[in-house]
Scaffold this motif. Structure first.
Motif, PDB file in Angstrom:
ATOM      1  N   PRO A 130       0.874  -0.933   0.248  1.00 59.71           N
ATOM      2  CA  PRO A 130      -0.084  -0.176  -0.543  1.00 59.71           C
ATOM      3  C   PRO A 130       0.928   1.453  -0.284  1.00 59.71           C
ATOM      4  CG  PRO A 130       0.394  -1.094   2.229  1.00 59.71           C
ATOM      5  CD  PRO A 130       0.607  -1.887   1.406  1.00 59.71           C
ATOM      6  N   GLY A 131       0.377   2.276  -0.401  1.00 55.70           N
ATOM      7  CA  GLY A 131       1.196   3.566  -0.716  1.00 55.70           C
ATOM      8  C   GLY A 131       0.447   4.430  -1.834  1.00 55.70           C
ATOM      9  N   PRO A 132       1.205   5.771  -1.544  1.00 55.80           N
ATOM     10  CA  PRO A 132       0.370   5.897  -3.299  1.00 55.80           C
ATOM     11  C   PRO A 132       1.256   5.785  -4.113  1.00 55.80           C
ATOM     12  CG  PRO A 132       1.106   8.119  -1.259  1.00 55.80           C
ATOM     13  CD  PRO A 132       1.560   6.166  -1.045  1.00 55.80           C
ATOM     14  N   THR A 133       0.632   5.657  -5.473  1.00 61.45           N
ATOM     15  CA  THR A 133       1.611   5.185  -6.168  1.00 61.45           C
ATOM     16  C   THR A 133       1.120   6.271  -7.382  1.00 61.45           C
ATOM     17  OG1 THR A 133      -0.412   3.458  -7.417  1.00 61.45           O
ATOM     18  CG2 THR A 133       2.215   3.454  -5.785  1.00 61.45           C
ATOM     19  N   LEU A 134       2.043   6.270  -8.448  1.00 68.69           N
ATOM     20  CA  LEU A 134       1.445   7.375 -10.213  1.00 68.69           C
ATOM     21  C   LEU A 134       2.011   6.566 -11.185  1.00 68.69           C
ATOM     22  CD1 LEU A 134       1.470  10.721  -9.826  1.00 68.69           C
ATOM     23  CD2 LEU A 134      -0.307   9.624 -10.051  1.00 68.69           C
ATOM     24  N   GLU A 135       1.270   6.421 -12.413  1.00 70.11           N
ATOM     25  CA  GLU A 135       1.466   5.213 -13.005  1.00 70.11           C
ATOM     26  C   GLU A 135       2.319   6.679 -14.108  1.00 70.11           C
ATOM     27  OE1 GLU A 135       0.823   1.756 -16.449  1.00 70.11           O
ATOM     28  OE2 GLU A 135      -0.729   2.458 -15.409  1.00 70.11           O
ATOM     29  N   LYS A 136       3.460   6.472 -14.508  1.00 71.89           N
ATOM     30  CA  LYS A 136       3.747   7.230 -15.915  1.00 71.89           C
ATOM     31  C   LYS A 136       2.980   6.714 -17.291  1.00 71.89           C
ATOM     32  CE  LYS A 136       8.489   7.696 -14.159  1.00 71.89           C
ATOM     33  NZ  LYS A 136       9.573   7.760 -14.340  1.00 71.89           N
ATOM     34  N   PRO A 137       2.674   7.485 -18.028  1.00 72.73           N
ATOM     35  CA  PRO A 137       2.976   9.019 -18.498  1.00 72.73           C
ATOM     36  C   PRO A 137       1.709   9.227 -16.924  1.00 72.73           C
ATOM     37  CG  PRO A 137       2.355   8.974 -19.713  1.00 72.73           C
ATOM     38  CD  PRO A 137       2.186   7.076 -19.603  1.00 72.73           C
ATOM     39  N   PHE A 138       2.328  10.489 -16.101  1.00 70.31           N
ATOM     40  CA  PHE A 138       0.953  11.007 -15.033  1.00 70.31           C
ATOM     41  C   PHE A 138       0.656  12.820 -15.569  1.00 70.31           C
ATOM     42  CE2 PHE A 138       4.958  10.768 -12.634  1.00 70.31           C
ATOM     43  CZ  PHE A 138       5.310  11.987 -12.389  1.00 70.31           C
ATOM     44  N   ARG A 139      -0.717  12.739 -15.098  1.00 71.16           N
ATOM     45  CA  ARG A 139      -0.324  14.617 -14.930  1.00 71.16           C
ATOM     46  C   ARG A 139       0.657  15.157 -13.817  1.00 71.16           C
ATOM     47  NH1 ARG A 139      -4.191  16.160 -18.596  1.00 71.16           N
ATOM     48  NH2 ARG A 139      -5.586  14.480 -19.835  1.00 71.16           N
ATOM     49  N   VAL A 140       1.190  16.496 -13.896  1.00 65.74           N
ATOM     50  CA  VAL A 140       1.435  16.969 -13.173  1.00 65.74           C
ATOM     51  C   VAL A 140       1.002  17.360 -11.897  1.00 65.74           C
ATOM     52  CG1 VAL A 140       2.736  18.479 -12.468  1.00 65.74           C
ATOM     53  CG2 VAL A 140       3.703  17.543 -14.543  1.00 65.74           C
ATOM     54  N   ARG A 141      -0.337  17.962 -12.235  1.00 65.72           N
ATOM     55  CA  ARG A 141      -1.262  18.270 -11.157  1.00 65.72           C
ATOM     56  C   ARG A 141      -2.130  16.847 -10.486  1.00 65.72           C
ATOM     57  NH1 ARG A 141      -2.580  21.600  -8.539  1.00 65.72           N
ATOM     58  NH2 ARG A 141      -2.829  22.935 -10.231  1.00 65.72           N
ATOM     59  N   ALA A 142      -1.930  15.864 -10.705  1.00 65.02           N
ATOM     60  CA  ALA A 142      -2.018  14.654  -9.876  1.00 65.02           C
ATOM     61  C   ALA A 142      -1.392  14.287  -9.209  1.00 65.02           C
ATOM     62  CB  ALA A 142      -2.051  13.441 -10.758  1.00 65.02           C
ATOM     63  N   LEU A 143       0.077  14.543  -9.649  1.00 62.87           N
ATOM     64  CA  LEU A 143       1.162  14.455  -8.591  1.00 62.87           C
ATOM     65  C   LEU A 143       1.381  15.189  -7.184  1.00 62.87           C
ATOM     66  CD1 LEU A 143       3.805  12.629  -7.684  1.00 62.87           C
ATOM     67  CD2 LEU A 143       5.337  14.910  -9.744  1.00 62.87           C
ATOM     68  N   LEU A 144       1.231  16.987  -7.779  1.00 62.30           N
ATOM     69  CA  LEU A 144       1.089  17.300  -6.967  1.00 62.30           C
ATOM     70  C   LEU A 144      -0.179  17.862  -5.221  1.00 62.30           C
ATOM     71  CD1 LEU A 144       1.073  21.180  -8.875  1.00 62.30           C
ATOM     72  CD2 LEU A 144       3.125  19.588  -6.949  1.00 62.30           C
ATOM     73  N   ASP A 145      -1.483  16.217  -6.051  1.00 57.84           N
ATOM     74  CA  ASP A 145      -2.702  16.529  -5.587  1.00 57.84           C
ATOM     75  C   ASP A 145      -2.030  15.320  -4.222  1.00 57.84           C
ATOM     76  OD1 ASP A 145      -3.936  18.107  -6.504  1.00 57.84           O
ATOM     77  OD2 ASP A 145      -4.669  16.296  -7.971  1.00 57.84           O
ATOM     78  N   LEU A 146      -1.169  14.653  -5.064  1.00 59.03           N
ATOM     79  CA  LEU A 146      -0.532  13.576  -4.209  1.00 59.03           C
ATOM     80  C   LEU A 146      -0.073  14.439  -3.161  1.00 59.03           C
ATOM     81  CD1 LEU A 146      -0.752   9.670  -5.959  1.00 59.03           C
ATOM     82  CD2 LEU A 146      -1.552  10.129  -4.288  1.00 59.03           C
ATOM     83  N   VAL A 147       0.984  15.276  -3.696  1.00 56.15           N
ATOM     84  CA  VAL A 147       2.551  15.288  -2.751  1.00 56.15           C
ATOM     85  C   VAL A 147       1.536  16.031  -1.486  1.00 56.15           C
ATOM     86  CG1 VAL A 147       3.625  17.388  -2.301  1.00 56.15           C
ATOM     87  CG2 VAL A 147       4.222  15.594  -3.971  1.00 56.15           C
ATOM     88  N   ARG A 148       0.583  17.003  -2.225  1.00 61.77           N
ATOM     89  CA  ARG A 148       0.061  18.247  -0.966  1.00 61.77           C
ATOM     90  C   ARG A 148      -0.663  16.908   0.750  1.00 61.77           C
ATOM     91  NH1 ARG A 148      -3.051  20.690  -4.220  1.00 61.77           N
ATOM     92  NH2 ARG A 148      -1.427  21.753  -4.902  1.00 61.77           N
ATOM     93  N   SER A 149      -1.379  15.319  -0.296  1.00 62.62           N
ATOM     94  CA  SER A 149      -1.900  14.732   0.555  1.00 62.62           C
ATOM     95  C   SER A 149      -0.940  14.559   1.693  1.00 62.62           C
ATOM     96  CB  SER A 149      -2.852  14.025  -0.466  1.00 62.62           C
ATOM     97  OG  SER A 149      -3.113  12.930   0.575  1.00 62.62           O
ATOM     98  N   ALA A 150       0.136  13.824   1.325  1.00 63.26           N
ATOM     99  CA  ALA A 150       1.059  13.371   2.404  1.00 63.26           C
ATOM    100  C   ALA A 150       1.823  13.888   2.755  1.00 63.26           C
ATOM    101  CB  ALA A 150       2.369  12.499   0.874  1.00 63.26           C
ATOM    102  N   LEU A 151       1.362  15.388   2.403  1.00 64.91           N
ATOM    103  CA  LEU A 151       2.466  16.603   3.682  1.00 64.91           C
ATOM    104  C   LEU A 151       1.460  16.968   4.550  1.00 64.91           C
ATOM    105  CD1 LEU A 151       4.484  18.914   1.151  1.00 64.91           C
ATOM    106  CD2 LEU A 151       5.420  16.934   2.885  1.00 64.91           C
ATOM    107  N   ALA A 152      -0.013  17.231   4.069  1.00 63.05           N
ATOM    108  CA  ALA A 152      -1.233  17.081   5.566  1.00 63.05           C
ATOM    109  C   ALA A 152      -1.095  16.020   6.139  1.00 63.05           C
ATOM    110  CB  ALA A 152      -2.214  17.373   4.131  1.00 63.05           C
ATOM    111  N   GLY A 153      -0.851  14.537   5.453  1.00 66.26           N
ATOM    112  CA  GLY A 153      -1.173  13.308   6.721  1.00 66.26           C
ATOM    113  C   GLY A 153       0.530  13.277   8.095  1.00 66.26           C
ATOM    114  N   ALA A 154       1.266  14.229   6.849  1.00 63.98           N
ATOM    115  CA  ALA A 154       2.704  14.146   8.271  1.00 63.98           C
ATOM    116  C   ALA A 154       2.739  14.490   8.923  1.00 63.98           C
ATOM    117  CB  ALA A 154       3.722  13.673   6.232  1.00 63.98           C
ATOM    118  N   ALA A 155       2.100  15.834   8.585  1.00 63.17           N
ATOM    119  CA  ALA A 155       1.738  16.837   9.398  1.00 63.17           C
ATOM    120  C   ALA A 155       1.665  16.649  10.756  1.00 63.17           C
ATOM    121  CB  ALA A 155       1.416  18.756   8.835  1.00 63.17           C
ATOM    122  N   GLY A 156       0.524  15.938  10.631  1.00 70.05           N
ATOM    123  CA  GLY A 156      -0.372  15.579  12.012  1.00 70.05           C
ATOM    124  C   GLY A 156      -0.028  15.186  12.722  1.00 70.05           C
TER     125      GLY A 156
END
Length: 118
Positions: A92-118
């Motif tokens: 388990p864990g967030p994954t992205l298959e290439k090619p991917f949209r930059v927006r999709a990556l930024l959404d995952l980054v935002r979500s992961a950082l929000a989860g890590a901040a807690g």
């Protein structure tokens, strides 16, 4: 996004690495880009990492040691790969298959950082 957060990007394809770096830096994130497992392990010695974006196909072999080290340090990981089987094995864990949209990556980054901040 949260300013000052440090992202470790492990990607050996320079075009993809440049694109990801540009997008992350435009979101006020600090990025250390590495093209190999060894370079990423060295980068971890030099400072705290808030999130890792990790290509699962690297020139110096599978990133298993790096993933284990990131988990030990409680660093969230987003896995990227052009190989769906490698991504499936990473779960388990967030994954992205290439090619991917930059927006999709930024959404995952935002979500992961929000989860890590807690």
């Amino acid at each position: 996004m949260t300013s000052g957060r440090h992202i470790l990007l492990v990607e050996d394809e320079s075009t993809i690495a440049d694109l990801i770096c540009t997008a992350l830096e435009a979101s006020d994130l600090r990025v250390t880009a590495c093209a190999s497992v060894e370079a990423a392990l060295d980068a971890m010695e030099r400072g705290a990492i808030d999130l890792a974006i990790l290509d699962l196909s690297l020139p110096d072999g599978p990133p298993d040691r790096l993933v284990a080290r990131l988990k030990t340090a409680s660093v969230p990981v987003i896995a990227i790969s052009g190989d769906p089987a490698r991504l499936a094995a990473f779960a388990p864990g967030p994954t992205l298959e290439k090619p991917f949209r930059v927006r999709a990556l930024l959404d995952l980054v935002r979500s992961a950082l929000a989860g890590a901040a807690g």
